[in-house]
Design a protein around this motif. Structure first.
Motif, short mmCIF file in Angstrom:
data_model
loop_
_atom_site.label_atom_id
_atom_site.label_comp_id
_atom_site.label_asym_id
_atom_site.label_seq_id
_atom_site.Cartn_x
_atom_site.Cartn_y
_atom_site.Cartn_z
N ARG A 1 -4.16 22.68 -10.35
CA ARG A 1 -5.25 22.53 -9.36
C ARG A 1 -5.74 21.08 -9.33
NH1 ARG A 1 -10.01 26.21 -9.46
NH2 ARG A 1 -9.99 25.74 -7.23
N LEU A 2 -5.78 20.42 -10.47
CA LEU A 2 -6.19 19.01 -10.50
C LEU A 2 -5.21 18.16 -9.72
CD1 LEU A 2 -7.36 18.69 -14.21
CD2 LEU A 2 -8.79 18.29 -12.20
N PHE A 3 -3.92 18.42 -9.88
CA PHE A 3 -2.91 17.67 -9.13
C PHE A 3 -3.14 17.83 -7.62
CE2 PHE A 3 0.91 17.24 -12.27
CZ PHE A 3 0.15 16.38 -13.03
N LEU A 4 -3.32 19.06 -7.19
CA LEU A 4 -3.52 19.30 -5.76
C LEU A 4 -4.82 18.69 -5.28
CD1 LEU A 4 -2.25 22.98 -5.47
CD2 LEU A 4 -1.04 20.88 -4.86
N ALA A 5 -5.84 18.68 -6.13
CA ALA A 5 -7.12 18.08 -5.75
C ALA A 5 -7.00 16.58 -5.54
CB ALA A 5 -8.17 18.38 -6.82
N GLY A 6 -6.03 15.94 -6.16
CA GLY A 6 -5.88 14.50 -6.03
C GLY A 6 -5.08 14.06 -4.81
N VAL A 7 -4.42 15.00 -4.12
CA VAL A 7 -3.52 14.62 -3.03
C VAL A 7 -4.29 14.02 -1.84
CG1 VAL A 7 -1.90 15.48 -1.30
CG2 VAL A 7 -1.73 16.27 -3.67
N LEU A 8 -5.23 14.78 -1.27
CA LEU A 8 -5.94 14.30 -0.08
C LEU A 8 -6.82 13.07 -0.37
CD1 LEU A 8 -6.86 17.62 1.77
CD2 LEU A 8 -4.96 16.05 2.19
N PRO A 9 -7.57 13.03 -1.49
CA PRO A 9 -8.29 11.79 -1.79
C PRO A 9 -7.37 10.59 -1.94
CG PRO A 9 -9.19 13.58 -3.09
CD PRO A 9 -7.95 14.11 -2.42
N GLY A 10 -6.18 10.80 -2.50
CA GLY A 10 -5.23 9.69 -2.62
C GLY A 10 -4.76 9.20 -1.26
N LEU A 11 -4.47 10.14 -0.35
CA LEU A 11 -4.07 9.75 1.00
C LEU A 11 -5.22 9.08 1.75
CD1 LEU A 11 -2.01 12.92 2.03
CD2 LEU A 11 -1.13 10.70 1.29
N THR B 1 -3.78 1.12 -8.28
CA THR B 1 -4.62 2.14 -8.91
C THR B 1 -4.27 3.54 -8.43
OG1 THR B 1 -6.35 1.98 -7.20
CG2 THR B 1 -6.53 0.49 -9.07
N PHE B 2 -3.47 3.66 -7.36
CA PHE B 2 -3.08 4.99 -6.88
C PHE B 2 -2.40 5.81 -7.97
CE2 PHE B 2 -2.44 3.27 -2.27
CZ PHE B 2 -3.81 3.16 -2.14
N GLY B 3 -1.77 5.12 -8.94
CA GLY B 3 -1.06 5.82 -10.01
C GLY B 3 -1.94 6.74 -10.82
N PHE B 4 -3.26 6.47 -10.83
CA PHE B 4 -4.18 7.34 -11.55
C PHE B 4 -4.54 8.58 -10.77
CE2 PHE B 4 -6.52 4.31 -14.69
CZ PHE B 4 -5.46 4.45 -15.57
N LEU B 5 -4.51 8.50 -9.43
CA LEU B 5 -5.06 9.58 -8.61
C LEU B 5 -3.98 10.46 -7.99
CD1 LEU B 5 -7.53 10.91 -7.37
CD2 LEU B 5 -7.46 9.23 -5.53
N ILE B 6 -2.99 9.85 -7.36
CA ILE B 6 -1.95 10.63 -6.68
C ILE B 6 -1.08 11.32 -7.72
CG2 ILE B 6 0.05 10.50 -5.15
CD1 ILE B 6 -1.27 8.15 -3.75
N ILE C 1 0.83 -1.21 0.00
CA ILE C 1 0.00 0.00 0.00
C ILE C 1 0.86 1.26 0.00
CG2 ILE C 1 -1.78 1.26 1.28
CD1 ILE C 1 -2.63 -1.53 2.42
N LEU C 2 1.79 1.33 0.94
CA LEU C 2 2.63 2.53 1.04
C LEU C 2 3.61 2.63 -0.12
CD1 LEU C 2 3.37 2.44 4.88
CD2 LEU C 2 1.66 3.79 3.67
N GLY C 3 4.13 1.48 -0.57
CA GLY C 3 5.05 1.48 -1.70
C GLY C 3 4.36 1.97 -2.97
#
Length: 434
Positions: free
Chosen positions: A174-184, A150-155, A103-105
């Protein structure tokens, strides 16, 4: 010809092309040709040339090949082995043990890759043999990797967010930043599920490993430091306003070359192969974008998107009902198409009705990517499933069964994001206020 008949013909042509094995880009162009031939006397050649040029003549798209190249470099480096050795001292005593390395990797590699399949392959080649050797349950070892890949699509830097931003003329930063917290959030959900599963299935877990010493943790942190610094350099430069996504991508490539060169994990041949792989992938995505742009133009001539948007508007659907319908629609599409194809094929039709419903397009980009992530682990066209099939030797439906709990976690994450949209919108709003 009425629009319903025309729509059915176009859908039939699309699925026929895909069934015949045509590339997605070619299939989209063929459907566009059929649409224009049947619906309008407009010159097809002129429309195609105009749309193809407009689709690729976008400055923000220059970040795409650079981020792909960065991922290709790190894919051929020793990053995955360093991540496994760096994370294991911190995870071995957690409920679930070294399953959390998957998961973390994946979360770490996604933050320097942008590709779901590359994330799954890179982490999987290192982690699965190690987990099997230590006696971890194959179902969870493969399932956590399939889901976390699948994290590769979001983070960020997410390739699919770049494609969405270019197709909808939204800010990629802005899209990049929007994906950070949902990815975490998604990584935390996967880790929480793994802990609960381990607590309920102690008989399927290997004996606890000895607690890591402080020296082991320091050595592990040292191995993770280059990756963390690269993530900070790429995302931090965008958030701080020091660099555009394209400039941050160049920083990422330089950092990847430095990390790979310093670790001795890549030679001249590997560097050439990474460049070649980046060119092939970038051309493939560019070809899909050209086909989608031409199809979008052709659909405009047919009037189908306007009629569909008007029809949905007449139904009086609430935003929640619309999103629920789109969720089911994209899940079904995910059975047959890959993520990038889903985005470029549907966004021109879907976005007008989304905007009409008062839904933020930046938020919808993250919602769309979360839903598209599901397509990576649903048969028969799930790229992560194909990658894990080649690594593990298990058939694709077995891998999909192992990944099923994480599919439902993705659905749950989508619901949470819908109920609490600020999860995606808070970080971009802080950047705009800087």
């Amino acid at each position: 010809m009425d629009l319903l008949t025309l729509s059915l013909i176009l859908v039939a042509v699309l699925f026929l092309c895909l069934a015949l094995g045509l590339w997605v880009g070619f299939s989209l162009i063929v459907v566009g040709l059929v649409a224009m031939t049947l619906a309008t006397p407009a010159p097809v050649g002129a429309v195609f040339a105009t749309k193809a040029w407009a689709a690729l003549n976008i400055w923000d798209l220059t970040a795409l090949p650079m981020f792909i190249w960065m991922g290709e470099i790190l894919f051929r480096s020793r990053l995955s082995s360093d991540m496994f050795r760096g994370l294991s001292p911190f995870t071995r005593r957690l409920p679930g043990g070294l399953l959390h390395v998957n998961i973390l990797g994946c979360a770490l590699f996604a933050a320097v890759s942008g590709s779901s399949a590359a994330t799954t392959a890179t982490v999987g080649r290192m982690s699965l043999p190690e987990l099997r050797a230590r006696g971890y349950d194959d179902r969870m070892a493969i399932g956590t990797l399939a889901g976390s890949g699948t994290f590769g699509f979001l983070i960020p830097p997410s390739i699919i967010l770049i494609v969405y931003g270019a197709a909808t003329e939204q800010s990629i930063a802005r899209l990049f930043l929007a994906g950070v917290l949902p990815g975490l959030m998604l990584a935390a959900m996967f880790a929480g599920y793994t802990m609960i599963w381990a607590a309920l299935n102690k008989d399927k877990m290997p004996p606890p490993e000895p607690k890591a010493s402080w020296s082991e943790k320091l050595r592990g942190a040292a191995l993770l430091l280059p990756t963390v610094l690269l993530i900070v350099a790429v995302i931090g430069s965008i958030y701080g306003g020091f660099a555009s996504p394209t400039e941050a991508a160049v920083v990422g490539v330089i950092g990847a070359l430095i990390i790979s060169g310093a670790s001795g994990g890549i030679d001249r041949k590997g560097a050439w192969e990474s460049l070649r792989g980046a060119v092939i992938t970038s051309c493939m995505i560019g070809f899909i974008l050209v086909g989608a742009a031409f199809l979008t133009g052709a659909m405009g001539y047919t009037g189908i998107p306007r009629t569909l948007a008007a029809w949905i508007g007449e139904q009086g659907l609430s935003p929640y009902a619309l999103l629920a319908a789109l969720l089911l629609f994209f899940i079904v599409l995910g059975f047959f198409l890959d993520g990038i194809s889903i985005v470029v094929l549907t966004v021109s039709v879907i976005l007008p009705m989304v905007l009409a419903a008062g839904i933020d397009p930046i938020w919808f980009g993250v919602f769309l990517v979360l839903v598209v992530e599901m397509s990576q682990i649903t048969p028969p066209v799930g790229f992560n499933l194909f990658v894990l099939q080649s690594i593990t030797g298990r058939d694709i439906f077995t891998v999909a069964r192992y990944a099923a709990p994480f599919f439902f976690l993705l659905v749950a994450a989508t619901v949470i994001l819908t109920l609490f949209p600020e999860i995606a919108l808070w970080l971009p709003s802080t950047m705009s206020n800087r």
